[in-house]
Write an enzyme that holds these catalytic residues in place. Structure first.
Site, PDB file in Angstrom:
ATOM      1  N   ASP A  29       0.796  -1.217   0.041  1.00  0.00           N
ATOM      2  CA  ASP A  29       0.055   0.023   0.143  1.00  0.00           C
ATOM      3  C   ASP A  29       0.911   1.237   0.007  1.00  0.00           C
ATOM      4  OD1 ASP A  29      -2.332   1.349  -0.060  1.00  0.00           O
ATOM      5  OD2 ASP A  29      -2.865   1.163   2.101  1.00  0.00           O
ATOM      6  N   GLY A  30       0.403   2.371  -0.410  1.00  0.00           N
ATOM      7  CA  GLY A  30       0.896   3.689  -0.450  1.00  0.00           C
ATOM      8  C   GLY A  30      -0.131   4.723   0.144  1.00  0.00           C
ATOM      9  N   GLU A  55       2.508   4.014  -4.249  1.00  0.00           N
ATOM     10  CA  GLU A  55       1.934   2.530  -4.457  1.00  0.00           C
ATOM     11  C   GLU A  55       2.524   1.818  -5.135  1.00  0.00           C
ATOM     12  OE1 GLU A  55      -1.149   1.369  -3.313  1.00  0.00           O
ATOM     13  OE2 GLU A  55      -2.229   3.060  -2.763  1.00  0.00           O
ATOM     14  N   ASP A  92      -4.267  -2.520  -3.541  1.00  0.00           N
ATOM     15  CA  ASP A  92      -5.645  -1.668  -3.731  1.00  0.00           C
ATOM     16  C   ASP A  92      -5.447  -0.710  -4.600  1.00  0.00           C
ATOM     17  OD1 ASP A  92      -4.156   0.432  -2.388  1.00  0.00           O
ATOM     18  OD2 ASP A  92      -5.564   0.094  -0.607  1.00  0.00           O
ATOM     19  N   HIS A 143      -9.224   0.029   2.562  1.00  0.00           N
ATOM     20  CA  HIS A 143     -10.042   0.422   3.870  1.00  0.00           C
ATOM     21  C   HIS A 143     -11.199  -0.349   4.069  1.00  0.00           C
ATOM     22  CE1 HIS A 143      -6.952   3.609   4.112  1.00  0.00           C
ATOM     23  NE2 HIS A 143      -6.914   3.713   2.698  1.00  0.00           N
ATOM     24  N   ASP A 200      -1.426  -0.649   4.808  1.00  0.00           N
ATOM     25  CA  ASP A 200      -1.587   0.826   4.978  1.00  0.00           C
ATOM     26  C   ASP A 200      -1.153   1.486   6.267  1.00  0.00           C
ATOM     27  OD1 ASP A 200      -3.590   3.094   4.442  1.00  0.00           O
ATOM     28  OD2 ASP A 200      -4.405   2.576   6.414  1.00  0.00           O
TER      29      ASP A 200
END
Length: 151
Positions: free
Chosen positions: A9-10, A48, A70, A126, A136
């Site tokens: 994740d970023g 990301e 994501d 999320h 995250d």
């Protein structure tokens, strides 16, 4: 080949702004490794991409990878758009330069030369997926690291 499950994740506080990337790696034997880092002047898309690049870079030998992300940008870029960009000399369909070309080239080289078999899987961000939530949190730690460097 070793089986590895990866979540990436970023995160970015402002876009552009200070950003971070996070990675959770799980091997078949249950071993976990967490990575994070960040930069001050960056974008969410770059973070990301950096998460995926950093995740694949730490694998020491060819692996069978299930990579959860994501980011539709990274997923579609690597699975749909990349071949066309390369064929057009790193230009988009609109004949514009590809954004983040430096990172796309790094990712392309990693995927092409490392010998991994990668199953790219999109996961809704999320939404309670434990691996994505951890990635995250690590990405946000990466933002904090970047901000601490500025202080």
């Amino acid at each position: 080949m070793n089986d590895v499950v990866i979540y990436t994740d970023g995160a970015c506080k402002g876009n552009p702004g200070p950003g971070g990337w996070g990675v959770l790696l799980r091997s078949a034997d249950g071993t976990e490794k967490e990575l994070c880092g960040g930069e001050l002047g960056t974008t969410n898309n770059r973070m990301e991409m950096m998460a995926v690049i950093e995740a694949l870079s730490v694998l020491k030998r060819p692996c069978t990878v299930v990579l959860h992300l994501d980011s539709q940008y990274v997923l579609k870029g690597i699975t749909e758009w990349l071949a066309g960009w390369k064929a057009k000399g790193w230009k988009t369909a609109a004949k514009q330069p590809v954004k983040n070309v430096d990172l796309w080239q790094r990712l392309d080289t990693l995927v092409a030369t490392a010998g991994h078999t990668i199953d790219w899987r999109w996961v809704k961000g999320h939404a309670g997926d434990p691996g994505n939530e951890r990635a995250d949190a690590l990405a946000n730690q990466g933002v904090d690291k970047a901000l601490a460097q500025r202080a």
